[in-house]
Design a protein around this motif. Sequence first.
Motif, PDB file in Angstrom:
ATOM      1  N   VAL A  21       0.839  -1.200   0.000  1.00  0.00           N
ATOM      2  CA  VAL A  21       0.000   0.000   0.000  1.00  0.00           C
ATOM      3  C   VAL A  21       0.877   1.255   0.000  1.00  0.00           C
ATOM      4  O   VAL A  21       0.597   2.221  -0.724  1.00  0.00           O
ATOM      5  CB  VAL A  21      -0.966  -0.009   1.210  1.00  0.00           C
ATOM      6  CG1 VAL A  21      -1.641   1.342   1.398  1.00  0.00           C
ATOM      7  CG2 VAL A  21      -2.003  -1.111   1.038  1.00  0.00           C
ATOM      8  N   GLU A  22       1.954   1.238   0.782  1.00  0.00           N
ATOM      9  CA  GLU A  22       2.868   2.379   0.828  1.00  0.00           C
ATOM     10  C   GLU A  22       3.527   2.600  -0.534  1.00  0.00           C
ATOM     11  O   GLU A  22       3.606   3.728  -1.027  1.00  0.00           O
ATOM     12  CB  GLU A  22       3.936   2.157   1.906  1.00  0.00           C
ATOM     13  CG  GLU A  22       4.880   3.315   2.072  1.00  0.00           C
ATOM     14  CD  GLU A  22       5.890   3.078   3.184  1.00  0.00           C
ATOM     15  OE1 GLU A  22       7.042   3.523   3.020  1.00  0.00           O
ATOM     16  OE2 GLU A  22       5.527   2.453   4.207  1.00  0.00           O
ATOM     17  N   GLY A  47       1.097   4.066  -2.906  1.00  0.00           N
ATOM     18  CA  GLY A  47       0.924   5.487  -2.613  1.00  0.00           C
ATOM     19  C   GLY A  47       2.037   6.330  -3.201  1.00  0.00           C
ATOM     20  O   GLY A  47       1.795   7.422  -3.728  1.00  0.00           O
ATOM     21  N   SER A  85      -4.210   5.457  -4.501  1.00  0.00           N
ATOM     22  CA  SER A  85      -4.814   5.175  -3.197  1.00  0.00           C
ATOM     23  C   SER A  85      -5.208   3.706  -3.234  1.00  0.00           C
ATOM     24  O   SER A  85      -5.494   3.162  -4.307  1.00  0.00           O
ATOM     25  CB  SER A  85      -6.034   6.061  -2.947  1.00  0.00           C
ATOM     26  OG  SER A  85      -7.033   5.802  -3.909  1.00  0.00           O
ATOM     27  N   LEU A 124      -6.640  -0.333  -6.470  1.00  0.00           N
ATOM     28  CA  LEU A 124      -5.796   0.844  -6.537  1.00  0.00           C
ATOM     29  C   LEU A 124      -6.415   1.835  -7.514  1.00  0.00           C
ATOM     30  O   LEU A 124      -6.756   1.478  -8.642  1.00  0.00           O
ATOM     31  CB  LEU A 124      -4.392   0.474  -7.023  1.00  0.00           C
ATOM     32  CG  LEU A 124      -3.674  -0.654  -6.279  1.00  0.00           C
ATOM     33  CD1 LEU A 124      -2.310  -0.906  -6.915  1.00  0.00           C
ATOM     34  CD2 LEU A 124      -3.530  -0.330  -4.804  1.00  0.00           C
ATOM     35  N   ARG A 138      -6.233   6.166  -8.872  1.00  0.00           N
ATOM     36  CA  ARG A 138      -5.432   7.397  -8.848  1.00  0.00           C
ATOM     37  C   ARG A 138      -6.252   8.552  -8.354  1.00  0.00           C
ATOM     38  O   ARG A 138      -7.431   8.600  -8.462  1.00  0.00           O
ATOM     39  CB  ARG A 138      -4.940   7.726 -10.255  1.00  0.00           C
ATOM     40  CG  ARG A 138      -3.891   6.761 -10.705  1.00  0.00           C
ATOM     41  CD  ARG A 138      -3.254   7.268 -11.926  1.00  0.00           C
ATOM     42  NE  ARG A 138      -3.685   6.379 -13.013  1.00  0.00           N
ATOM     43  CZ  ARG A 138      -3.152   6.377 -14.198  1.00  0.00           C
ATOM     44  NH1 ARG A 138      -2.249   7.246 -14.498  1.00  0.00           N
ATOM     45  NH2 ARG A 138      -3.533   5.547 -15.110  1.00  0.00           N
TER      46      ARG A 138
END
Length: 190
Positions: A160-161, A164, A169, A188, A190
């Motif tokens: 997830v990081e 990002g 997101s 995911l 944008r």
Amino acid sequence: MGLEERRDEEPDVYQPAEDSHLLAEAACERLEGDERVLEVGTGSGYVAGRIADRTDARVIASDLNPHAVRQARGAGVETVRADLVSPFRDATFDAVVFNPPYLPTDPENEWDDWMEHALSGGEDGRAVIDPFLEHVGRVLAPEGSVYLLVSSLTGVDEVVEEAGERGFSAVAVADESFPFETLTVLELLR
């Protein structure tokens, strides 16, 4: 799986398992039906086939493994031999679906064959996920989405990081627990 289906299996191709079913169901539930969808790392073609059968999406699949390309094509899936998203044009797909190799593997224990490529995610489980996240945005249409299967063994928070940092997101849209791991499908955007 019946005997007829097993005759078409290639021994060097990842066959549908719990992760495949979870990803296919999550993607089918979220796709509207007329999207252009790319499945990266199709293996047997199961996920792409399920999406094509259950939606009106135009589905193209890719895999680096020539045996997987052959099996998926034999199952009626339009398949291209490719490394991740490299041959596809910019902003082509409304959705990209990927069940990556995610098992953390000690380099000393790698066996260097097609099944290893389908399973091994390198030492941290993200050796294929990170390059995918780096490049998938290029082929994704502006309002497109990515459905990425991740294992707890890989580190969902780390994925997830990384997503990002690539402008996405992430939200978990499906998960399933097993004795040694939890599988999560991330959407995911944008």
